[in-house]
Write a protein that holds these residues in place. Structure first.
Motif, mmCIF file in Angstrom:
data_model
loop_
_atom_site.group_PDB
_atom_site.id
_atom_site.type_symbol
_atom_site.label_atom_id
_atom_site.label_comp_id
_atom_site.label_asym_id
_atom_site.label_seq_id
_atom_site.Cartn_x
_atom_site.Cartn_y
_atom_site.Cartn_z
ATOM 1 N N MET A 1 0.826 -1.203 0.000
ATOM 2 C CA MET A 1 0.000 0.000 0.000
ATOM 3 C C MET A 1 0.864 1.259 0.000
ATOM 4 N N PHE A 2 0.390 2.263 -0.747
ATOM 5 C CA PHE A 2 1.067 3.554 -0.809
ATOM 6 C C PHE A 2 0.055 4.638 -0.477
ATOM 7 N N ASP A 3 0.382 5.437 0.545
ATOM 8 C CA ASP A 3 -0.511 6.499 0.997
ATOM 9 C C ASP A 3 -0.331 7.753 0.150
ATOM 10 N N PHE A 4 -1.403 8.504 0.003
ATOM 11 C CA PHE A 4 -1.337 9.818 -0.628
ATOM 12 C C PHE A 4 -2.523 10.641 -0.156
ATOM 13 N N THR A 5 -2.416 11.934 -0.293
ATOM 14 C CA THR A 5 -3.477 12.852 0.126
ATOM 15 C C THR A 5 -4.092 13.499 -1.105
ATOM 16 N N GLU A 6 -5.415 13.425 -1.181
ATOM 17 C CA GLU A 6 -6.134 13.982 -2.326
ATOM 18 C C GLU A 6 -7.351 14.741 -1.813
ATOM 19 N N GLY A 7 -7.437 16.008 -2.142
ATOM 20 C CA GLY A 7 -8.557 16.815 -1.672
ATOM 21 C C GLY A 7 -8.611 16.944 -0.164
ATOM 22 N N GLY A 8 -7.459 16.919 0.473
ATOM 23 C CA GLY A 8 -7.405 17.052 1.922
ATOM 24 C C GLY A 8 -7.710 15.767 2.670
ATOM 25 N N LYS B 1 -6.877 11.485 3.212
ATOM 26 C CA LYS B 1 -5.866 10.456 3.004
ATOM 27 C C LYS B 1 -6.482 9.256 2.264
ATOM 28 N N HIS B 2 -5.751 8.753 1.289
ATOM 29 C CA HIS B 2 -6.182 7.602 0.505
ATOM 30 C C HIS B 2 -5.012 6.640 0.347
ATOM 31 N N VAL B 3 -5.314 5.475 -0.194
ATOM 32 C CA VAL B 3 -4.269 4.494 -0.490
ATOM 33 C C VAL B 3 -4.496 3.922 -1.879
ATOM 34 N N VAL B 4 -3.426 3.478 -2.500
ATOM 35 C CA VAL B 4 -3.468 2.685 -3.726
ATOM 36 C C VAL B 4 -2.434 1.589 -3.538
ATOM 37 N N GLY B 5 -2.773 0.377 -3.931
ATOM 38 C CA GLY B 5 -1.880 -0.730 -3.634
ATOM 39 C C GLY B 5 -1.727 -1.715 -4.775
ATOM 40 N N GLU B 6 -0.613 -2.455 -4.722
ATOM 41 C CA GLU B 6 -0.345 -3.546 -5.648
ATOM 42 C C GLU B 6 -0.468 -4.849 -4.876
ATOM 43 N N CYS B 7 -1.315 -5.744 -5.356
ATOM 44 C CA CYS B 7 -1.586 -6.977 -4.613
ATOM 45 C C CYS B 7 -0.864 -8.196 -5.176
ATOM 46 N N ALA C 1 1.802 8.270 -6.345
ATOM 47 C CA ALA C 1 1.660 7.010 -5.613
ATOM 48 C C ALA C 1 1.636 5.828 -6.579
ATOM 49 N N PHE C 2 0.965 5.985 -7.718
ATOM 50 C CA PHE C 2 0.887 4.907 -8.694
ATOM 51 C C PHE C 2 2.238 4.657 -9.356
ATOM 52 N N ASP C 3 3.043 5.704 -9.495
ATOM 53 C CA ASP C 3 4.382 5.542 -10.059
ATOM 54 C C ASP C 3 5.234 4.596 -9.210
ATOM 55 N N LYS C 4 4.989 4.599 -7.906
ATOM 56 C CA LYS C 4 5.750 3.694 -7.024
ATOM 57 C C LYS C 4 5.395 2.236 -7.310
ATOM 58 N N ILE C 5 4.161 2.000 -7.754
ATOM 59 C CA ILE C 5 3.763 0.641 -8.134
ATOM 60 C C ILE C 5 4.434 0.241 -9.436
ATOM 61 N N ARG C 6 4.562 1.190 -10.348
ATOM 62 C CA ARG C 6 5.124 0.885 -11.668
ATOM 63 C C ARG C 6 6.640 0.743 -11.654
ATOM 64 N N GLU C 7 7.282 1.227 -10.611
ATOM 65 C CA GLU C 7 8.741 1.153 -10.532
ATOM 66 C C GLU C 7 9.202 -0.246 -10.141
#
Length: 211
Positions: free
Chosen positions: A125-132, A134-140, A180-186
């Motif tokens: 999971m990678f945390d990021f802030t959008e519109g004030g 906190k959200h996450v996007v993850g690679e499973c 955050a998604f770039d961290k998944i693609r790396e």
């Protein structure tokens, strides 16, 4: 003429023999459907079997289309309805997958990922802030495959994205999500290209990443 002779006559006269049930066509149709649909359903439940069934399904589908074309030139194409129904079923299943929660692939994934809480625990999971907020996007998980031509290596990757940004046009994705998604693609080699995605189930998506 006896009743037995009357029943045998149609089977031995000219083109009437083609009215017999085309059992070979039924068997071929069953193999085509089982391989094509089975490959989708087993994508996550049994990846090795899915990878074997997928090319079998493609070859059988091509043969079915050619066979159906040949039936046009037959006077009594008994195989045509069976072949046509087979191709229609495969096409309908594909359309359902694009408009619903993953279709057969999504159904198999939901079985594979149950219980969801334990499956999410295996995701990066990678945390990021959008519109004030906190959200996450993850690679499973990822499955490597060879896309064919041009030769190379690509990955079918399960992405957890509650924000739904993955399916939005690039212009509508926030910079925070992109980072955050770039961290998944790396990876160790470089940054994978995002080729597209489709919904698997709820907040899970199947993304196509390649070099």
């Amino acid at each position: 003429m006896s009743s037995d002779q009357e029943q045998l006559a149609p089977a031995t006269s000219g083109g009437e023999i083609f009215r017999r049930p085309p059992w070979l066509t039924y068997i071929f149709a069953a193999i085509t459907l089982l391989s094509s649909l089975g490959a989708r359903f087993l994508t996550f439940l049994w990846p090795v079997a899915s990878q074997w069934l997928a090319p079998v399904g493609v070859v059988c589908t091509i043969i079915a289309m050619f066979w159906l074309f040949v039936c046009i030139f037959q006077s009594k194409p008994r195989s045509a309805p069976v072949l046509l129904a087979t191709l229609v079923i495969i096409q309908v299943v594909g359309m359902i997958e694009t408009r619903t929660n993953g279709g057969l692939i999504g159904f198999g994934f939901r079985i594979h990922a149950a219980p969801v809480e334990q499956y999410l625990a295996t995701c990066r999971m990678f945390d990021f802030t959008e519109g004030g907020e906190k959200h996450v996007v993850g690679e499973c998980e990822s499955q490597a495959y060879e896309p064919g031509f041009p030769p190379g290596l690509a990955y079918l990757t399960v992405i957890y994205d509650p924000t739904g940004n993955l399916l939005k046009p690039a212009s509508e994705r926030s910079p925070e999500w992109e980072r955050a998604f770039d961290k998944i693609r790396e990876n160790d080699v470089g940054i994978l290209r995002f080729q597209g995605a489709r919904r698997l189930s709820n907040d899970f998506y199947l993304a196509d990443l390649s070099y």
